[in-house]
Design an enzyme around this catalytic site. Structure first.
Site, PDB file in Angstrom:
ATOM      1  CD  GLU A  78      60.538 -29.202 -21.007  1.00  0.00           C
ATOM      2  OE1 GLU A  78      60.270 -29.956 -20.055  1.00  0.00           O
ATOM      3  OE2 GLU A  78      61.463 -29.426 -21.811  1.00  0.00           O
TER       4      GLU A  78
ATOM      5  CG  HIS B 117      60.119 -32.269 -17.653  1.00  0.00           C
ATOM      6  ND1 HIS B 117      61.197 -31.588 -18.179  1.00  0.00           N
ATOM      7  CD2 HIS B 117      60.584 -32.898 -16.545  1.00  0.00           C
ATOM      8  CE1 HIS B 117      62.251 -31.786 -17.411  1.00  0.00           C
ATOM      9  NE2 HIS B 117      61.917 -32.577 -16.410  1.00  0.00           N
TER      10      HIS B 117
ATOM     11  CB  SER C  93      65.122 -33.614 -16.145  1.00  0.00           C
ATOM     12  OG  SER C  93      64.452 -32.867 -15.149  1.00  0.00           O
TER      13      SER C  93
END
Length: 498
Positions: free
Chosen positions: A304, A405, A189
């Site tokens: 995600e 995610h 990320s």
């Protein structure tokens, strides 16, 4: 253990066969007059410095509920790193992973169990996690900061911290058994975004030989903002605090700065094209082939984003879905509907999840992959992680619908057992063994392939798509034909930042 600035006393874990060194300073404390300055060298010390516990995490707001810290509180004095290494080693021989945590450049810590380096170290890799300045402390830009800078730059202190950590690794990692010419830089990320930036910066691109990016890049819709805009954002924050000068702002307690930021990340600070760390936009750097020409392992997850966020919790009907796309894409809504069809509830859920994830982070990740394969002069390995997390141990939630995610971190780094929230299954452990195997091979050789693992081809055009590796219960190669989606989104880049 002797390093450039003194002697360290770490922990020997005989059962794991590892030596661990925690809380090693890699830069001077960025406090007082050093707040919002590039990281400065560490002062040497006398005697043996204890490196047996995690140092304080950097100043941050409690924005994310999935973060578990083992650090000793929170402080501006936070520029420390941690090293896991095999106890039996020869100086300067082992490959190295330097991993940067996620958290939107607003939160996170190298002590989090999901980033623990023991599992990869047991595979013969010297593993390093790094703390770096966050939020206003790591990203503030002001005209006054640019004026005092010899390079007329402001902001990007988070990224400069990471660069300092990589220089520390180059200068010191041989003492821990690591080879300074075999350094892989990885992250998830915001950490992945940082890796894409570190590959682009002339200050850092020569400090790594391989790179891993898990969901994120400073390209596409997550591109850094111009310095003038960042400085305007910084001046607005300064007015909010009532500070009349940079000196007054530096004198304010760190806790007061956090309090002024509030409880939402909606008006956060971002990486900047500062003219120093980033002399021009990452898009321009990658387009020119001026980034690091090194192997890249990169990808994103199957969930995600989620259709519910795209539809703002409205029912997943074709009519509601079409209305959302018309609001977002206007005259191009019909083109969007061809790429993300929504003719049934099932299609709306699938396409809504895909579009939400693309707009959040998968598009930017694709953009990085695509530039690197075109201009990077080294192999790129492109993955699609699709293993959903299982039900929670306490029964409060069932399995995830897809791979959310950040859901891949424990699988990739071999840390499922350090996460006690989920009831991991034999399948989860099998997937983790495969994924960690890929990561370990790549860190060692620049190629994820090895004995006992499904073949993973480097990304290349084939049959109208690109070769990509699905990682999950059925790990396999497939042809990804989503390029048209991302090329469409390229025309609709909002000024968005993670």
């Amino acid at each position: 253990m002797r390093i450039a600035t003194g002697t360290l006393s770490g922990i020997h874990d005989a059962k794991a066969g590892l030596d661990e060194f925690k809380g090693i300073p890699y830069a001077a404390p960025p406090v007082g007059a050093l707040r919002w300055k590039p990281p400065q060298p560490v002062a040497s010390w006398d005697g043996a410095r204890r490196a047996d516990h995690f140092a304080a995490r950097c100043m941050q707001r409690p924005l994310y509920g999935d973060m578990v810290f083992r650090s000793a509180g929170m402080s501006e004095d936070c520029l420390y790193l941690n090293v896991w290494t095999p106890a039996q080693r020869k100086a300067g021989k082992l490959p190295v992973l330097v991993y940067f945590y996620g958290g939107s450049l607003l939160a996170g810590d190298g002590s989090e169990p999901r980033y623990d380096g023991a599992s990869l170290a047991q595979r013969g890799i010297v593993t390093v996690t790094v703390n770096y300045r966050l939020d206003v402390f790591g990203l503030l830009a002001l005209p006054a900061l640019a004026a005092e800078s010899p390079r007329h730059a402001a902001g990007n202190y988070s990224l400069l911290d990471m660069t300092a950590a990589l220089r520390w690794v180059r200068n010191n990692i041989a003492a821990f058994g690591g080879d300074p010419a075999q350094v892989t830089v990885g992250g998830e990320s915001a950490g992945s975004m940082a890796v894409s930036a570190l590959m682009a910066s002339p200050l850092s691109k020569d400090l790594m030989q391989r790179a891993i990016g898990e969901s994120g890049a400073v390209l596409g819709n997550l591109k850094p903002e111009p310095l003038a805009l960042a400085e305007q954002r910084g001046e607005n924050f300064m007015r909010k605090l009532g500070a009349r000068s940079l000196a007054e702002l530096r004198a304010m307690p760190a806790a007061d700065l956090l309090k002024a930021l509030g409880t939402s990340d909606s008006d956060s600070f971002n990486p900047t094209v500062d003219g120093y760390f980033l002399p021009r936009s990452p898009e321009a750097i990658y387009a020119a082939g001026a980034q690091a020409h090194i192997p890249l392992l990169v990808g994103s997850n199957s969930q995600e984003g989620y259709w519910k966020s795209l539809l703002d919790d409205q029912a997943p009907t074709p009519a509601n879905y079409r209305a959302v796309l018309q609001r977002q894409f206007g005259a191009q809504a019909n083109e969007a509907l061809k790429l993300y069809p929504g003719n049934s509830e099932a299609e709306v859920k699938a396409s809504g999840t895909a579009l939400s994830g693309d707009q959040f982070i998968a598009f930017a990740t694709w953009r990085w992959m695509d530039w690197q394969r075109r201009t990077g002069k080294a192999p790129v390995y492109y993955y699609y992680f699709e293993q959903p997390r299982p039900a929670k141990r306490d029964g409060s939630a069932g399995p995830d619908a897809g791979a959310v995610h950040s859901g891949e971190i424990e699988y990739a780094l071999g840390n499922l057992d350090g996460n006690h929230v989920y009831a991991w299954t034999a399948t989860d452990h099998r997937v983790s063994n495969v994924m960690e195997g890929y990561w370990a091979n790549f860190i060692k050789t620049g190629d994820p392939n090895g004995p006992g693992l499904p073949r993973w081809p480097a990304v290349a055009p084939k049959d109208g798509g690109l070769l990509r590796q699905a990682i999950g219960a059925d790990t396999r190669g497939f042809i990804d034909r989503n390029t048209a989606r991302y090329e469409f989104l390229q025309h609709f880049e909002p000024d968005a930042h993670l």
